[in-house]
Every structure is written in C-alpha cells, then in structure tokens.
Design an enzyme around this catalytic site. Structure first.
Site, PDB file in Angstrom:
ATOM      1  N   LYS A 256       0.829  -1.211   0.000  1.00  0.00           N
ATOM      2  CA  LYS A 256       0.000   0.000   0.000  1.00  0.00           C
ATOM      3  C   LYS A 256       0.859   1.256   0.000  1.00  0.00           C
ATOM      4  CE  LYS A 256      -4.342  -1.705   1.953  1.00  0.00           C
ATOM      5  NZ  LYS A 256      -5.329  -1.587   3.047  1.00  0.00           N
TER       6      LYS A 256
ATOM      7  N   LYS B 155      -7.319 -13.016  -8.898  1.00  0.00           N
ATOM      8  CA  LYS B 155      -8.525 -13.057  -8.069  1.00  0.00           C
ATOM      9  C   LYS B 155      -9.583 -12.094  -8.602  1.00  0.00           C
ATOM     10  CE  LYS B 155      -9.042 -12.638  -3.523  1.00  0.00           C
ATOM     11  NZ  LYS B 155      -8.698 -12.316  -2.123  1.00  0.00           N
TER      12      LYS B 155
ATOM     13  N   LYS C 105     -13.228  -6.142  -7.169  1.00  0.00           N
ATOM     14  CA  LYS C 105     -14.118  -5.062  -7.593  1.00  0.00           C
ATOM     15  C   LYS C 105     -13.345  -3.828  -8.048  1.00  0.00           C
ATOM     16  CE  LYS C 105     -14.958  -3.211  -2.962  1.00  0.00           C
ATOM     17  NZ  LYS C 105     -14.584  -4.337  -2.084  1.00  0.00           N
TER      18      LYS C 105
END
Ligand code: TRP
Length: 335
Positions: free
Chosen positions: A118, A200, A203
């Site tokens: 991140k 995977k 969204k």
C-alpha cells in the site's frame, strides 16, 4: 445432547466498508460467516476505522458503512444469534489498539507485506494508521478472546502478528488474551476474474466484466458469465491450464453444492454455452434472495440503526471486560 454445557468457541471477523463486495467475496468469505454462525458464537464487524487509512470521501464512507451493515444482514446473518456491529461504535477497539501498539515492534509491523504494497501504491499518503493497521486488527480480535478468525490469504500475515502480540502480552503481563487460530474456509472457494482467471476476482478491476457484484441485476450477471473467458477444448472438466472453466466450475460448485465430478457428468457431451447458462442461472438464484433482502433493509434505515446499536452494545459489554483486564495488567491507574 451431552456437551450442551461446554462453552462454544468464539469466532470474529470483519470486513471493510469499501463498496459492494463481489461474488468472490461472497462465496469465498461471507457465505462461510453465515455457516459458522450455527456452530460458534460469532462476532462480525464492519471495519470502518481500518478504512480511514486510505482517507475515503467522508460521505462515501458513511454511506458504504450502512450498506455493508445491511448486506451482512441480507446474507442471512441473524442479529439475534450473532453480534453484528460497526467497529467505531465500540471505542474499546481504539483503546486496546494503543496498548497493543506499545507491545508491537516497529520492525515486525514494517515487515507486513500489505503495508509495503500500500505504501508503494500510495506514496502520497503513507500515514501512521496504515502502519499500525494490523495492530488495530489485533485489537478487534483479542478484545473478544476469539478462538478462530476466518481470513483469506491476504490477511494471514496480519493474523500471525495478532498471535505474536497476544503471546507477548501474555508473557510480559500474565495470561490475558486467547491466542487466535486462523480458520481456513472451504477449499476451492477462491473465485477468480472472469476475464483473466489467473487473478482473483476484484471489484477494483478496471474491466467491470471481470467481476460480478453482489448487487448486479440478473441480466447483467447472465451477460458477464456468458462473456467469461474459457478455452478451445469445449469440454467441461477440471484440469490444469483450463483456468476459465475451472473458475466457472468453482462458482457453480459453490452455488449448487455439486462436486466437480458431478458437474463433469452433468455436462458430458454438452458445450460451454449450456454450461455457462447453467452457471449464470445458479448465480442468479444464489444472489436473488440476498439482493431482495438488501433492498428491503435499505428502505428501513431505522431498523438497521436499531440493529447496529444493539450489536454495538452487546459487543461493548464483552470488549469492556477484556480492555479493563488489559489496562489493569499494564499498570494503568484505575479507579
Ligand atoms: N483487515 C481485514 C481486511 O481488509 C478486515 C479486518 C479488520 C479483519 N479487522 C479484522 C479481519 C479482524 C479479521 C479479523 O480484510
């Protein structure tokens, strides 16, 4: 029954309010939450404090928190049976997180791969919350003396850190926290992208046809499944190199309970068109009651608020006990 007096094990999990989850999140995680609620004392939280680490738009965070709460009820979690609450409503989470911060080494937090990822992706906002995110997660878990924590692969390292923190605290201050175990869900429940089935389903994928949202309309679901990537063999069988078909078989299996063997038999001599139609129908049937219940709940905000309030009260009663114990052990002066 013989063992009725035996204490049931406690399960805790949480999900961030980052938008409507995908079919992958549902089949891989949320559906298991529901299954576990029959056998364990379960606590499920909407982890809104964790979401602050990426500074969401305030109005979006507020909206998505209620939506996620409604979705948890819509999948069939029963607020009478399980404790379903919003993390920030129980201030003990932040309070214990501070104490646990002081039991966490800088080096071990810096090793977390999610923190490293991140920080690389968002160099403009590497805040201290992002760094100490897994410590807050440890507080979520340890406050309730959870025995099991259902987590996906991406959170396993965080759970390992929570175990280390619990162990360390128990060693330094005396036994206080249950050391939680990971709970590994059903195998095969890892749902992949419909367009690029080695990744995977997510969204945040820029291609909306690669994922199914839990609230997609029936006709959208059908379209997306029809356009899913397959292969040129035209044979429904589970095998290496057939990632697209393997993924659709996984989805079909999760929705119908059928084994891969049964699925291969069912579609013997049939083409991918027939198979995709069946998968689409199974997914539509699986999500329909969830969507209906979700929309019904979202039109009754008073009920949702009432459930969230009751959930927070029940959670806080348990959390309070553990927090006070930890405060006392550490030597904080108490009245
Ligand atoms: N970090 C988890 C995720 O993003 C969410 C989470 C927060 C969680 N607190 C937790 C999961 C406690 C399990 C237990 O998926």
């Amino acid at each position: 029954m013989e063992n009725t007096a035996e204490k049931r094990k406690t399960v805790l999990s949480a999900i961030q309010p980052t938008g409507i989850p995908t079919l992958g999140n549902y089949l891989g995680a949320l559906k298991n939450w529901k299954n576990m609620s029959k056998d364990y004392d379960c606590l499920y939280a909407v982890a809104d404090l964790h979401s602050l680490t990426v500074r969401p738009e305030p109005s979006a965070l507020r909206k998505q928190t209620l939506e996620m709460y409604a979705l948890l009820l819509a999948i069939g979690l029963d607020p009478q049976e399980s404790i379903i609450f919003i993390q920030s409503h129980v201030p003990e989470h932040s309070q214990l997180a501070w104490i646990l911060n002081c039991c966490t080494q800088f080096g071990e937090a810096a090793r977390m791969t999610q923190f490293k990822d991140k920080s690389e992706k968002h160099p403009e906002n590497i805040n201290v919350g992002l760094f100490s995110y897994p410590v807050l997660m440890a507080a979520d878990i340890l406050l309730y003396q959870a025995d099991f924590v259902p987590v996906g692969a991406d959170q396993k390292q965080h759970l390992e850190l929570a175990r280390n923190i619990a162990d360390r605290f128990n060693t330094v201050y005396g036994n206080t926290f249950t050391v939680p175990e990971p709970f590994i869900g059903k195998v095969g429940a890892s749902i992949m992208s419909l367009q690029d089935p080695v990744h995977k389903m997510s969204k945040s994928d820029p291609n909306p046809r690669s994922f199914i949202s839990m609230l997609d309309d029936d006709n959208v679901i059908v379209k997306k499944i029809k356009s899913a990537v397959t292969d040129s063999e035209a044979k429904v069988r589970y095998a290496e190199g057939k990632d697209g078909i393997n993924n659709l078989m996984g989805i079909y299996s999760c929705c119908t309970g059928k084994s891969y063997e049964e699925i291969e038999k069912e579609f013997e001599g049939k083409g991918y068109g027939d198979f995709k139609a069946a998968v689409a129908e199974a997914v539509v049937n699986e999500l329909r009651p969830v969507k209906e219940e979700y929309h019904r709940l979202m039109s009754d905000k008073a009920y949702l608020n009432e459930c969230a309030k009751n959930g927070a009260e029940k959670a806080e009663r348990l959390a309070r006990r553990t927090l006070l114990k930890a405060m006392k052990k550490t030597g904080l002066y108490m009245l």
